[in-house]
Scaffold this motif. Structure first.
Motif, short mmCIF file in Angstrom:
data_model
loop_
_atom_site.label_atom_id
_atom_site.label_comp_id
_atom_site.label_asym_id
_atom_site.label_seq_id
_atom_site.Cartn_x
_atom_site.Cartn_y
_atom_site.Cartn_z
N LYS A 187 0.83 -1.21 0.00
CA LYS A 187 0.00 0.00 0.00
C LYS A 187 0.86 1.25 0.00
CE LYS A 187 -3.89 1.98 2.60
NZ LYS A 187 -4.75 1.80 3.79
N LYS A 188 1.99 1.20 0.73
CA LYS A 188 2.87 2.36 0.81
C LYS A 188 3.56 2.66 -0.52
CE LYS A 188 3.87 2.25 5.76
NZ LYS A 188 4.93 2.18 6.80
N ASP A 189 3.64 1.66 -1.37
CA ASP A 189 4.28 1.85 -2.66
C ASP A 189 3.34 2.48 -3.68
OD1 ASP A 189 6.65 0.70 -1.77
OD2 ASP A 189 5.95 -1.32 -2.25
N VAL A 190 2.04 2.40 -3.46
CA VAL A 190 1.05 2.81 -4.47
C VAL A 190 0.38 4.13 -4.13
CG1 VAL A 190 -1.09 2.15 -5.63
CG2 VAL A 190 0.64 0.41 -5.12
N LEU A 191 0.01 4.35 -2.86
CA LEU A 191 -0.74 5.55 -2.48
C LEU A 191 0.15 6.79 -2.56
CD1 LEU A 191 -2.82 4.32 0.58
CD2 LEU A 191 -3.50 4.47 -1.82
N MET A 192 -0.40 7.88 -3.07
CA MET A 192 0.34 9.14 -3.16
C MET A 192 -0.08 10.07 -2.03
SD MET A 192 0.79 9.92 -7.23
CE MET A 192 -0.88 10.45 -7.55
N PHE A 193 0.79 11.04 -1.70
CA PHE A 193 0.55 12.07 -0.69
C PHE A 193 0.14 11.45 0.65
CE2 PHE A 193 -1.47 13.71 -4.76
CZ PHE A 193 -0.25 14.10 -5.30
N GLN A 194 0.93 10.50 1.11
CA GLN A 194 0.58 9.78 2.33
C GLN A 194 0.71 10.65 3.58
OE1 GLN A 194 2.74 6.04 2.39
NE2 GLN A 194 2.45 5.78 0.19
N ASP A 195 1.44 11.75 3.48
CA ASP A 195 1.62 12.62 4.64
C ASP A 195 0.71 13.85 4.60
OD1 ASP A 195 2.80 13.84 2.52
OD2 ASP A 195 4.63 14.42 3.57
N ILE A 196 -0.26 13.87 3.70
CA ILE A 196 -1.12 15.04 3.56
C ILE A 196 -2.03 15.18 4.78
CG2 ILE A 196 -3.09 13.99 2.38
CD1 ILE A 196 -2.96 16.44 0.45
N LYS A 197 -2.28 16.43 5.17
CA LYS A 197 -3.12 16.70 6.33
C LYS A 197 -4.41 17.36 5.89
CE LYS A 197 0.85 17.30 9.42
NZ LYS A 197 1.57 18.22 10.32
N GLU A 198 -5.50 16.94 6.47
CA GLU A 198 -6.81 17.48 6.12
C GLU A 198 -6.92 18.95 6.53
OE1 GLU A 198 -11.56 16.34 6.65
OE2 GLU A 198 -10.01 15.23 7.72
N GLN A 227 -3.61 24.37 4.74
CA GLN A 227 -3.58 25.45 3.75
C GLN A 227 -2.18 26.05 3.66
OE1 GLN A 227 -6.58 28.34 4.75
NE2 GLN A 227 -8.29 26.94 4.39
N THR A 228 -1.72 26.25 2.42
CA THR A 228 -0.43 26.88 2.18
C THR A 228 -0.58 27.89 1.06
OG1 THR A 228 0.17 25.11 0.64
CG2 THR A 228 0.92 24.88 2.92
N ASN A 229 0.23 28.92 1.10
CA ASN A 229 0.21 29.93 0.06
C ASN A 229 0.80 29.39 -1.24
OD1 ASN A 229 -0.91 31.90 1.77
ND2 ASN A 229 1.12 32.44 2.56
N ILE A 230 0.19 29.74 -2.35
CA ILE A 230 0.66 29.32 -3.66
C ILE A 230 1.56 30.41 -4.23
CG2 ILE A 230 0.00 28.68 -6.01
CD1 ILE A 230 -2.62 27.63 -4.89
N VAL A 231 2.73 30.02 -4.66
CA VAL A 231 3.68 30.95 -5.28
C VAL A 231 3.80 30.59 -6.76
CG1 VAL A 231 6.02 31.86 -5.29
CG2 VAL A 231 4.94 31.20 -3.13
N TYR A 232 3.26 31.46 -7.61
CA TYR A 232 3.32 31.21 -9.05
C TYR A 232 4.67 31.64 -9.59
CZ TYR A 232 -1.72 30.55 -8.77
OH TYR A 232 -2.97 30.09 -8.44
#
Length: 253
Positions: free
Chosen positions: A20-31, A34-39
């Protein structure tokens, strides 16, 4: 002998399966994180093709600078626009009407627009000029373990790595999420970076946004590499193993 064979097959199956750890992406994402987007602004590179349009209240004053835009918009196609555009030479320059050679390599489209407007105002040739500069051959290449590898063009100012992978139909189940290689040429320097898609740490890296001419290579996972050996896939291996085991049993009897 039979017990050994069963244990060997079980060990082979366990080793060949992706976890499962090899397939799932963004495993450390938090619900609700929010972060600022820098274009980032794309910078012009060698072999880019620029579409440059000069406008003013009196159209006749801009005709000399729009000689490459003679075909009407209705008749224009992407390929025709590229033929009409300004190709950035290996020296990083374009040859612009009247103004001559202009260094554009390493500049953004906004910087080129400001430069051209300033030149028109200095020469007092166009009143209140408006300049629009666009890169019309922005592209990236996706190879490896994706559903539709190939070279894709984009017209957006900013496109993310995830969007680029989406262009290629997403990763296959055999893709190594921790081994996405990006090869980038920036200002005459070739750069390489390995992105781990199972984490979100790369969101703040320079590789979150794809740049024109990026090459994205998705490495195969361990089980895929093992299945591409001399014996082939797991089914073929089991067939060969069964045949060998049957032969040994016949000899022993």
């Amino acid at each position: 002998m039979k017990k050994f064979s069963i244990l060997f097959l079980l060990a082979l199956l366990i080793q060949s399966c992706a976890t499962k750890k090899d397939v799932l992406m963004f495993q450390d994402i938090k619900e609700n994180n929010q972060t600022n987007i820098v274009y980032s602004s794309q910078k012009i590179q060698v072999n880019d093709i620029l579409d440059i349009k000069v406008n003013a209240l009196i159209p006749e004053t801009t005709s000399a600078y729009n000689i490459n835009n003679s075909i009407s918009a209705a008749a224009s196609s992407p390929q025709l626009l590229k033929l009409q555009g300004y190709l950035v030479s290996i020296d990083g320059e374009i040859s612009f009407p009247i103004l001559g050679k202009i260094m554009v390599k390493g500049k953004t489209t906004s910087e080129i627009e400001d430069y051209l407007k300033a030149q028109f105002e200095i020469k007092d040739q166009i009143k209140n000029p408006s300049v629009i500069v666009r890169v019309i051959n922005s592209k990236f290449t996706v190879l490896g373990e994706v559903r539709s590898p190939g070279t894709y063009e984009f017209s957006e100012q900013n496109i993310t790595l995830l969007q680029a992978i989406g262009y290629a139909g997403d990763l296959t189940i055999g893709a190594k999420r921790k081994g996405v290689l990006i090869i980038r040429e920036d200002n005459g320097i070739r750069q390489q970076a390995i992105i781990d898609l199972t984490s979100t740490k790369w969101f703040d890296s320079p590789y979150y946004y794809v740049k024109q001419n990026d090459i994205i290579y998705v490495n195969p996972s361990g089980p895929v590499i093992k299945s591409a050996g001399y014996i082939g896939n797991l089914g073929t291996f089991l067939s060969v193993f069964t045949l060998a085991l049957s032969t040994i049993l016949l000899i022993i009897r």
